[in-house]
Design a protein around this motif. Structure first.
Motif, mmCIF file in Angstrom:
data_model
loop_
_atom_site.group_PDB
_atom_site.id
_atom_site.type_symbol
_atom_site.label_atom_id
_atom_site.label_comp_id
_atom_site.label_asym_id
_atom_site.label_seq_id
_atom_site.Cartn_x
_atom_site.Cartn_y
_atom_site.Cartn_z
ATOM 1 N N ASP A 168 0.823 -1.207 0.000
ATOM 2 C CA ASP A 168 0.000 0.000 0.000
ATOM 3 C C ASP A 168 0.858 1.259 0.000
ATOM 4 O O ASP A 168 0.515 2.264 -0.637
ATOM 5 C CB ASP A 168 -0.923 0.006 1.232
ATOM 6 N N LEU A 169 1.990 1.190 0.708
ATOM 7 C CA LEU A 169 2.890 2.343 0.758
ATOM 8 C C LEU A 169 3.460 2.650 -0.614
ATOM 9 O O LEU A 169 3.454 3.803 -1.065
ATOM 10 C CB LEU A 169 4.018 2.074 1.757
ATOM 11 N N TRP A 170 3.932 1.592 -1.294
ATOM 12 C CA TRP A 170 4.506 1.802 -2.623
ATOM 13 C C TRP A 170 3.458 2.255 -3.623
ATOM 14 O O TRP A 170 3.733 3.077 -4.500
ATOM 15 C CB TRP A 170 5.197 0.526 -3.118
ATOM 16 N N ASP A 171 2.243 1.725 -3.487
ATOM 17 C CA ASP A 171 1.152 2.174 -4.367
ATOM 18 C C ASP A 171 0.858 3.651 -4.149
ATOM 19 O O ASP A 171 0.662 4.412 -5.111
ATOM 20 C CB ASP A 171 -0.114 1.348 -4.097
ATOM 21 N N GLY A 172 0.828 4.057 -2.862
ATOM 22 C CA GLY A 172 0.580 5.462 -2.553
ATOM 23 C C GLY A 172 1.679 6.372 -3.085
ATOM 24 O O GLY A 172 1.397 7.439 -3.636
ATOM 25 N N LEU A 173 2.923 5.927 -2.945
ATOM 26 C CA LEU A 173 4.048 6.721 -3.441
ATOM 27 C C LEU A 173 4.024 6.848 -4.956
ATOM 28 O O LEU A 173 4.253 7.931 -5.510
ATOM 29 C CB LEU A 173 5.372 6.087 -2.984
ATOM 30 N N SER A 174 3.743 5.729 -5.633
ATOM 31 C CA SER A 174 3.708 5.763 -7.097
ATOM 32 C C SER A 174 2.583 6.661 -7.587
ATOM 33 O O SER A 174 2.752 7.432 -8.540
ATOM 34 C CB SER A 174 3.549 4.343 -7.653
ATOM 35 N N GLN A 175 1.429 6.572 -6.950
ATOM 36 C CA GLN A 175 0.311 7.441 -7.335
ATOM 37 C C GLN A 175 0.613 8.905 -7.030
ATOM 38 O O GLN A 175 0.226 9.802 -7.794
ATOM 39 C CB GLN A 175 -0.964 7.003 -6.608
ATOM 40 N N ALA A 176 1.312 9.135 -5.924
ATOM 41 C CA ALA A 176 1.671 10.503 -5.576
ATOM 42 C C ALA A 176 2.615 11.102 -6.614
ATOM 43 O O ALA A 176 2.424 12.254 -7.050
ATOM 44 C CB ALA A 176 2.336 10.528 -4.193
ATOM 45 N N PHE A 177 3.621 10.339 -7.043
ATOM 46 C CA PHE A 177 4.537 10.824 -8.076
ATOM 47 C C PHE A 177 3.803 11.036 -9.394
ATOM 48 O O PHE A 177 4.109 11.974 -10.143
ATOM 49 C CB PHE A 177 5.691 9.837 -8.262
ATOM 50 N N PHE A 178 2.826 10.177 -9.677
ATOM 51 C CA PHE A 178 2.037 10.345 -10.899
ATOM 52 C C PHE A 178 1.257 11.661 -10.854
ATOM 53 O O PHE A 178 1.186 12.391 -11.848
ATOM 54 C CB PHE A 178 1.074 9.161 -11.067
ATOM 55 N N LEU A 179 0.674 11.973 -9.696
ATOM 56 C CA LEU A 179 -0.059 13.233 -9.553
ATOM 57 C C LEU A 179 0.866 14.433 -9.729
ATOM 58 O O LEU A 179 0.483 15.450 -10.331
ATOM 59 C CB LEU A 179 -0.728 13.294 -8.173
#
Length: 234
Positions: free
Chosen positions: A3-14
């Motif tokens: 979940d942490l990595w998913d959140g980080l990847s989505q954050a960088f995408f944003l």
């Protein structure tokens, strides 16, 4: 961990795609904080120069009060501004509560003592160097203040940057007087608190990265200005 990595990847995408909500919140934060900074600097810098140049009866008391107000809890400032701007308050008729203007007022109250105290300390040292020269030239108090403000502009910019860093990370007072209204008063800090409580870690992390970036940029600027000021004196 996933979940942490998913959140980080989505954050960088944003961040990379310049998400609309992300840009809107960031621009509003900068608008509010920079407006507060300009107003606070106009008040605090001349006050710091006045305290450095002029001796008057309540000077020491004023300096002590400014130093004490530097530690004033922001939520207390928010509460005071809320009471003043509420419908039953003396300025309630102006309808400023839960608007960016109320947020600016709260930030100005928070950072004026900080900027004024730092400016006073810097200009007091400069005044010891210029005292004899300016006195011998028979200058007025206003002329002395102008001379100190101009010659100490780098140190004063450092004071203003410190005020910006304090204001941009403020959440308590802003939440109270702004209300964290979407598309109206939502800024970086309040949005991070809201998105975290909602479980939307991607947007919260993206906003957090921007806030961290601004804080780092301000600290680098302060360090650079401090170094150039020292080199200039040598």
């Amino acid at each position: 961990m996933g979940d942490l990595w998913d959140g980080l990847s989505q954050a960088f995408f944003l961040l990379v795609t310049l998400d609309g909500d992300l840009v809107e919140i960031t621009l509003r934060s900068l608008q509010v904080t920079l407006s507060a900074l300009v107003i606070a600097s106009v008040i605090a810098l001349p006050l710091g120069a006045l305290l450095a140049v002029r001796r008057f009866r309540l000077r020491r008391v004023t300096i002590a009060v400014l130093n004490a107000l530097m530690g004033l809890p922001p939520v207390v400032v928010g509460l005071i501004v809320y009471i003043l701007l509420s419908r039953s308050g003396p300025f309630g008729v102006m309808g400023l509560l839960f608007t960016p203007t109320a947020m600016i007022i709260a930030q100005v109250i928070i950072i004026v003592p900080l900027i004024a105290s730092i400016a006073h300390q810097a200009l007091r040292e400069l005044w010891t160097e210029y005292h004899d020269l300016l006195i011998s030239m028979n200058t007025t108090h206003v002329q002395r203040m102008k001379a100190l403000l101009w010659d100490g502009r780098r140190a004063l910019l450092t004071a203003s940057l410190a005020g910006f860093g304090r204001a941009i990370g403020e959440v308590g007072a802003i939440m109270i007087v702004g209300g964290n209204i979407d598309h109206a008063t939502r800024v970086l800090t309040t949005a991070i608190a809201l998105e975290t409580s909602k479980g939307d870690f991607a947007l919260a992390l993206a906003l957090g990265f921007i806030l961290i970036g601004l804080a780092i940029a301000v600290n680098f600027a302060i360090h650079w200005l401090t170094q150039t000021e020292r080199e200039g004196r040598w």
